[in-house]
Design an enzyme around this catalytic site. Structure first.
Site, PDB file in Angstrom:
ATOM      1  N   ARG A  10     -14.562  -7.560  -0.227  1.00  0.00           N
ATOM      2  CA  ARG A  10     -13.840  -7.111   0.983  1.00  0.00           C
ATOM      3  C   ARG A  10     -13.219  -5.714   0.784  1.00  0.00           C
ATOM      4  O   ARG A  10     -12.610  -5.416  -0.239  1.00  0.00           O
ATOM      5  CB  ARG A  10     -12.736  -8.120   1.302  1.00  0.00           C
ATOM      6  CG  ARG A  10     -11.903  -7.783   2.540  1.00  0.00           C
ATOM      7  CD  ARG A  10     -10.659  -6.988   2.207  1.00  0.00           C
ATOM      8  NE  ARG A  10      -9.848  -6.739   3.394  1.00  0.00           N
ATOM      9  CZ  ARG A  10      -8.807  -5.907   3.426  1.00  0.00           C
ATOM     10  NH1 ARG A  10      -8.451  -5.246   2.350  1.00  0.00           N
ATOM     11  NH2 ARG A  10      -8.137  -5.737   4.529  1.00  0.00           N
ATOM     12  N   VAL A  11     -13.417  -4.860   1.764  1.00  0.00           N
ATOM     13  CA  VAL A  11     -12.803  -3.533   1.751  1.00  0.00           C
ATOM     14  C   VAL A  11     -12.015  -3.376   3.046  1.00  0.00           C
ATOM     15  O   VAL A  11     -12.513  -3.720   4.128  1.00  0.00           O
ATOM     16  CB  VAL A  11     -13.877  -2.425   1.654  1.00  0.00           C
ATOM     17  CG1 VAL A  11     -13.238  -1.051   1.760  1.00  0.00           C
ATOM     18  CG2 VAL A  11     -14.655  -2.547   0.348  1.00  0.00           C
ATOM     19  N   GLY A  12     -10.790  -2.878   2.948  1.00  0.00           N
ATOM     20  CA  GLY A  12      -9.944  -2.716   4.133  1.00  0.00           C
ATOM     21  C   GLY A  12     -10.052  -1.332   4.729  1.00  0.00           C
ATOM     22  O   GLY A  12     -11.043  -0.621   4.559  1.00  0.00           O
ATOM     23  N   ASP A  13      -9.005  -0.940   5.426  1.00  0.00           N
ATOM     24  CA  ASP A  13      -8.995   0.342   6.145  1.00  0.00           C
ATOM     25  C   ASP A  13      -8.696   1.530   5.246  1.00  0.00           C
ATOM     26  O   ASP A  13      -9.038   2.668   5.584  1.00  0.00           O
ATOM     27  CB  ASP A  13      -7.933   0.301   7.261  1.00  0.00           C
ATOM     28  CG  ASP A  13      -6.539   0.048   6.685  1.00  0.00           C
ATOM     29  OD1 ASP A  13      -6.399  -0.860   5.835  1.00  0.00           O
ATOM     30  OD2 ASP A  13      -5.600   0.767   7.065  1.00  0.00           O
ATOM     31  N   THR A  48      -0.855   1.424   6.981  1.00  0.00           N
ATOM     32  CA  THR A  48      -0.700   0.246   6.125  1.00  0.00           C
ATOM     33  C   THR A  48      -0.601  -0.996   6.992  1.00  0.00           C
ATOM     34  O   THR A  48       0.035  -0.961   8.043  1.00  0.00           O
ATOM     35  CB  THR A  48       0.534   0.375   5.203  1.00  0.00           C
ATOM     36  OG1 THR A  48       0.665  -0.862   4.472  1.00  0.00           O
ATOM     37  CG2 THR A  48       1.817   0.647   5.968  1.00  0.00           C
ATOM     38  N   GLY A  49      -1.229  -2.060   6.548  1.00  0.00           N
ATOM     39  CA  GLY A  49      -1.204  -3.300   7.319  1.00  0.00           C
ATOM     40  C   GLY A  49      -2.512  -4.037   7.111  1.00  0.00           C
ATOM     41  O   GLY A  49      -3.289  -3.703   6.209  1.00  0.00           O
ATOM     42  N   THR A  50      -2.755  -5.044   7.906  1.00  0.00           N
ATOM     43  CA  THR A  50      -3.989  -5.815   7.763  1.00  0.00           C
ATOM     44  C   THR A  50      -5.170  -4.956   8.211  1.00  0.00           C
ATOM     45  O   THR A  50      -5.365  -4.696   9.398  1.00  0.00           O
ATOM     46  CB  THR A  50      -3.900  -7.126   8.567  1.00  0.00           C
ATOM     47  OG1 THR A  50      -2.734  -7.823   8.124  1.00  0.00           O
ATOM     48  CG2 THR A  50      -5.115  -7.988   8.313  1.00  0.00           C
ATOM     49  N   THR A  59       0.850  -1.202   0.000  1.00  0.00           N
ATOM     50  CA  THR A  59       0.000   0.000   0.000  1.00  0.00           C
ATOM     51  C   THR A  59       0.884   1.249   0.000  1.00  0.00           C
ATOM     52  O   THR A  59       1.992   1.211   0.534  1.00  0.00           O
ATOM     53  CB  THR A  59      -0.859  -0.051   1.280  1.00  0.00           C
ATOM     54  OG1 THR A  59      -1.751  -1.145   1.166  1.00  0.00           O
ATOM     55  CG2 THR A  59      -1.634   1.227   1.527  1.00  0.00           C
TER      56      THR A  59
HETATM   57  N1  ASP Z   1      -4.319  -1.821   4.661  1.00  0.00           N
HETATM   58  C1  ASP Z   1      -4.527  -2.468   3.397  1.00  0.00           C
HETATM   59  C2  ASP Z   1      -5.816  -3.253   3.436  1.00  0.00           C
HETATM   60  O1  ASP Z   1      -6.069  -3.905   4.416  1.00  0.00           O
HETATM   61  C3  ASP Z   1      -3.414  -3.387   3.001  1.00  0.00           C
HETATM   62  C4  ASP Z   1      -2.027  -2.915   3.309  1.00  0.00           C
HETATM   63  O2  ASP Z   1      -1.813  -1.811   3.761  1.00  0.00           O
HETATM   64  O3  ASP Z   1      -1.111  -3.690   3.059  1.00  0.00           O
HETATM   65  O4  ASP Z   1      -6.537  -3.258   2.477  1.00  0.00           O
END
Ligand code: ASP
Length: 348
Positions: A243-246, A266-268, A215
């Protein structure tokens, strides 16, 4: 001067640079034009990221390529800030540059969903009045960060998704591409490998972190003393069910408030949403008076880690302080202040 609507008291939050206005969905006040900050008035800061993860298998050449791209992104940002461009414009330009680079999981080079599609999310926020825009699940908008900004400035809404977001972007005259534009072989293979692993058991967050991260984001303090933040992603490899993330969630993936901070995450993403990571860094400063670093570390090394989440944030404040906080072995990141590139790093 365009008219905008607002009940928000903006004085004190907005440095009075320039003469034009921007348009927001809820205000009647006029905000100063963003592209006319006198150079050197306050001094500027720009921090960027290209995702967080393990990055254990990166070759020397790959590391060098990332450092080169991050350096180039910082140069674009510093050149624009030197010319007096606004935080908002610089966030947009720098994120666009990274979206166009196939190394990152945003725009071209985004990860594939389980349906073998690239579904892109992005958001942007203006620290002057906390105006914000985002798009989710777009498949044909070349630069989702531009669409997010158009939502912020030219619609009555904060978030648009799917087909509607795409037709809005087209109506706005943004570049629309064939879905194949986003394809890269290595991301396609990552998706196939992940689907293969999932045949035995569905584990949404499983897999080498290198397949989950990449990201991109930017946070900027401009010479007017204004903050802005933006983030763009393809999300998680082999994601399903829309699915939609943060990343497109204001307060989770992106946040900016001139008084407290500008954040890009950035992350899960599921953890970042559940913990309202970006907003809470600013809230800790607002309610507890914590320093930017303490607030950032608390949210990443305390809250996120305790929940079992992984990832990081880049943070800056209106005094030009910065914080890079992540609980993964690495986060592609860079920092520049007043024309000088101070840091371009991958690992701890
Ligand atoms: N935060 C992003 C998501 O969960 C992925 C990422 O930052 O690696 O969609």
């Amino acid at each position: 001067m365009k008219k905008i609507t607002s009940a928000i008291i903006l004085s004190g939050l907005i440095a009075g640079c320039g003469s034009d206005t921007i348009k927001t969905q809820t205000n009647t006040k006029s905000l100063p034009e963003t592209a006319s900050c006198p150079t050197g008035k306050y001094g500027y800061t720009i921090a960027i990221h290209g995702g967080a993860g393990v990055m254990a298998n990166l070759t020397e050449d790959q590391q060098a390529a990332h450092r080169e791209t991050l350096t180039a992104a910082l140069r674009i940002g510093t050149e624009q800030l030197d010319k007096g461009m606004s935080a908002l414009d610089v966030v947009e330009q720098v994120v666009m540059f990274l979206e166009d680079d196939p190394k990152y999981n945003a725009g071209k080079g985004a990860v594939f969903s389980a349906a073998a599609e690239n579904e892109l999310d992005a958001s942007i926020m203006d620290g002057r009045d906390r105006n914000a825009g985002s798009v989710a699940g777009v498949k044909t908008v070349r630069n989702p960060i531009r669409a997010a900004r158009a939502v912020m400035e030219n619609s009555r809404h904060v978030m648009l998704q799917g087909d509607g977001a795409e037709s809005f972007a087209a109506d706005q005259g943004l570049a629309i591409v064939e879905p194949a534009y986003f394809h890269t072989d290595h991301r396609y293979i990552q998706m196939q490998q992940k689907l293969e692993r999932q045949k035995s058991e569905y584990r949404p967050f499983d897999g080498p972190a290198s397949t989950r991260f990449g990201t991109v984001g930017a946070v900027v303090l401009d010479n007017c003393g204004n903050l802005a933040a933006g983030t763009s992603t393809g999300g998680l490899t082999a994601k399903k069910w829309g699915r939609v993330g943060d990343t497109p969630i204001i307060g989770a993936g992106t946040y900016a408030d001139n008084r407290y901070c500008a954040i890009s995450s950035t992350g899960t993403g599921e953890y970042f949403i559940r913990a309202s990571i970006a907003r809470d860094v600013c809230a800790r400063r607002q309610y507890l008076g914590e320093s930017l670093k303490d607030a950032s570390d608390h949210m990443i090394h305390g809250v996120l880690t305790d929940m079992g989440g992984d990832g990081g944030i880049i943070a800056i404040d209106a005094d030009g302080n910065h914080a890079f906080s992540f609980n993964t072995p690495g986060m592609y990141r860079g920092l520049a202040r007043n024309g000088r590139i101070e840091e371009v790093e991958i690992y701890e």
